[in-house]
Design a protein around this motif. Sequence first.
Motif, short mmCIF file in Angstrom:
data_model
loop_
_atom_site.label_atom_id
_atom_site.label_comp_id
_atom_site.label_asym_id
_atom_site.label_seq_id
_atom_site.Cartn_x
_atom_site.Cartn_y
_atom_site.Cartn_z
N TRP A 82 0.83 -1.21 0.00
CA TRP A 82 0.00 0.00 0.00
C TRP A 82 0.87 1.27 0.00
O TRP A 82 0.53 2.26 -0.68
N THR B 94 2.26 1.85 -3.49
CA THR B 94 1.20 2.34 -4.38
C THR B 94 0.85 3.79 -4.07
O THR B 94 0.64 4.60 -4.99
N ALA B 95 0.78 4.13 -2.80
CA ALA B 95 0.47 5.51 -2.43
C ALA B 95 1.58 6.47 -2.87
O ALA B 95 1.30 7.59 -3.32
N ALA C 177 1.22 7.01 -6.53
CA ALA C 177 0.08 7.89 -6.81
C ALA C 177 0.41 9.34 -6.48
O ALA C 177 -0.02 10.27 -7.19
N PRO D 119 -2.62 1.78 -11.60
CA PRO D 119 -3.86 1.03 -11.38
C PRO D 119 -3.61 -0.47 -11.19
O PRO D 119 -4.36 -1.11 -10.45
N CYS E 130 -0.92 -1.79 -9.67
CA CYS E 130 -0.47 -1.95 -8.27
C CYS E 130 -1.65 -1.85 -7.31
O CYS E 130 -1.73 -2.61 -6.33
N ALA E 131 -2.58 -0.93 -7.57
CA ALA E 131 -3.76 -0.82 -6.71
C ALA E 131 -4.62 -2.08 -6.80
O ALA E 131 -5.16 -2.55 -5.79
N CYS F 171 -2.99 -4.78 -4.69
CA CYS F 171 -3.21 -4.55 -3.26
C CYS F 171 -4.63 -4.93 -2.84
O CYS F 171 -4.83 -5.54 -1.78
N CYS F 172 -5.62 -4.59 -3.66
CA CYS F 172 -7.00 -4.95 -3.33
C CYS F 172 -7.21 -6.46 -3.37
O CYS F 172 -7.94 -7.02 -2.54
N LEU G 237 -11.00 -3.26 -9.12
CA LEU G 237 -10.59 -3.26 -7.71
C LEU G 237 -11.67 -3.89 -6.83
O LEU G 237 -11.35 -4.44 -5.76
N LEU H 161 -7.12 5.01 -12.32
CA LEU H 161 -7.26 4.62 -10.92
C LEU H 161 -8.51 5.25 -10.30
O LEU H 161 -9.25 4.59 -9.54
N LEU I 235 -11.72 3.32 -8.59
CA LEU I 235 -12.18 3.62 -7.23
C LEU I 235 -13.66 3.95 -7.19
O LEU I 235 -14.35 3.66 -6.20
#
Length: 709
Positions: free
Chosen positions: A197, A200-201, A204, A292, A294-295, A298-299, A401, A689, A693
């Motif tokens: 996370w 990824t943050a 972003a 997106p 990587c997100a 993570c999800c 996601l 991304l 979301l």
Amino acid sequence: MADRNGKSGYDDVLDQARDLIRDADSAGEEYSLEEILAEYGGGTERQLLRDAVPEETAPEETVPAEPEGEPAAEDTVPLPELKPARKAPEPPRKPSPPPKKEPEIPPPPRPLTMEEMVGRTVDQVMEEQAAAAPAKPRRWLFSRRPVEETEELPPPPEPEEEEPEEEPIGPEPPLDEAASEARRAEKKRREMLPAAWCVTALLAGLLAADSRGVEIPAWTGDTRLQTIVFLAALALVNLCCRGVFARGFRLLARRRCSAELVTSLAALVTAGDCAAGLLLPGRTAAQPYALPVCAALCCAQWGLVLREKGLYDAYRAAAITTEPPYLVTDLPQGTGKQRGRVEGFYQDSVADDLSQKWQTALLPVILVGTLVFGGLTSLGKGRGADFLLCWSAVLAASASLALPLSWSLPWSRLSAQLQKSGCALAGWGGAAAISRRRTMVLTDLDLFPPGSVQLNGIKVYGEKVPHAVSYAASLVRAAGSGLERLFDELLRSEGGHYRELSDFSFYEEGGCSAVIRGESVLLGTAPFLRKMDVRLPGNLNLQTGLYLAVDRQLVAVFAVKYKPPENVDWALRMLRRSRITPILASRDPNITPALLKRKFSRAVKVEYPPLAARLALSELEQGRGRPRALLLREGLLPYAETVAGAHRLRRGVSLCTQLSLLGSGAGMLLAYYLCSAEALALMTPLMLLAFQLLWLLPVVLLTAWTVRY
């Protein structure tokens, strides 16, 4: 068969026989019927005799003679009545002829009734018509099907369908070991998730600053450095979320297509696109879609953690005891509560959920679509160097996601809430079985548990209290109602004892009867005793009283008070909000829908089946059904929470899966349109991304709705 003049085919033969008899009588000689037929019988007469004689030769019988002048009967055609046959004497004037061998003469014909003769004639006519040539069939509008005989005997009754056997239960690990294994898997997959996370943050944040025009040294404007950072971040996130790859390819080996497989493929293609951006000079200068992807990784990893967390909470609650107080199972009438064992709980908990089934059916289509669209937007337009870029863009838009969380997020929240209430749901298998029908069976103890029913007093009429209490307690125990514990305590306090009874019966009017020591005993409500012709005092006005009568005489009155528990009232309101109808399977004659409306909310609606159905449903409490859920606490509230939670979980998972798949398909089409229009500048990694979301937000809201009942 008689003709129009009322004569039959035998009349001529009978007339000749009468003439012969008359001549013989006038001559003074007597002849037998056989001699007459042998001498004068012609071909017609013999043919008639041959038709009238049955196949088996009947014994010879003598026929009495018919008096002269008496007409023959109309409905039968008997032979003329003759005198007993005797041997004719030899004439005195002529010598007797030598004896000759007489031919065998058939026995006299059996009398035929008019019905038999008519029946034979009709059968013969029908045979002649059937043998005739069939008429020319009509065609077109004048065609008609031949008349067929449709009257048939009813088929034998089909055998009753046997109830399906229980699903086989294979070897299962102990629930405490399963809980430990789920706990270890959860910790293992949660360890590296914060690092993923954070990466990824950070990625972003860099892209957000770049989109805002903030200049970052050694970053802004350096496309090669950005590609290297994207590739490194993607590799680090792949390492932290390696469980996603393991689960995706493990399910693929079982011929299951999952969201983890789509996300893993998107990560591999995006990594290849980053490498192509460094090695291929002809590639379009566009940022790789690493953010997106990587997100999505993570999800997906978070979904695996939540799935193991839900299993751990369920196994931990179920492993408290090997013999739980109650288990929730599915019945043909609805959901029921029984006493049983925990075998089969583990298999239902690890069964494929609804989201996984939908993914297996639809995600292969999406995967093929991404490959086709990626080829059309790159190779189809002569841009071979952009194939991985276009394919990764379409894959990143398709890797939703929300799809990996559509089952695990609601399941983990509900499992944690039920674990606090002393319940355990057997995963999707248990939730699907419980929520097949929107009905649940309630018994006396569910509505009025021990302690909520009290005895306000006893009034005896001409009988001792221990004797009356013994009779009443014996009937209550035989009835199996919720008053058994109350009368058991009363029996001990009064010094009575249970009696042996026979001919026990229930009555729809609200009572029961039995024979005790040769006496007819009745126990029930006041309307029941009045219908049984028992006189009651006029000053008694008890709405929830029990009346005891022996030999149609009132013996005792028990004033019973029902105190409504607050948690039961809350549970009934919960069932009403969830649109679940309770089926009242009570054995206590006082517990009726009218009593529930007086004691609880007037908006409570229950189904009150006939007496036979109520008794059958209440007896199922001692069955051995499959444990779809386990109840470790007494009362209606845990039971209602489990059933309502299962219904909401099924509904919530279905909506989450549909929205997630819809978002995945919409993202694939949107990415294809932008790639074919060469407008990748409008689909930056940060905007993609944000698009993902937005589709995740409904799943979060539906999860909150699932646990709020």
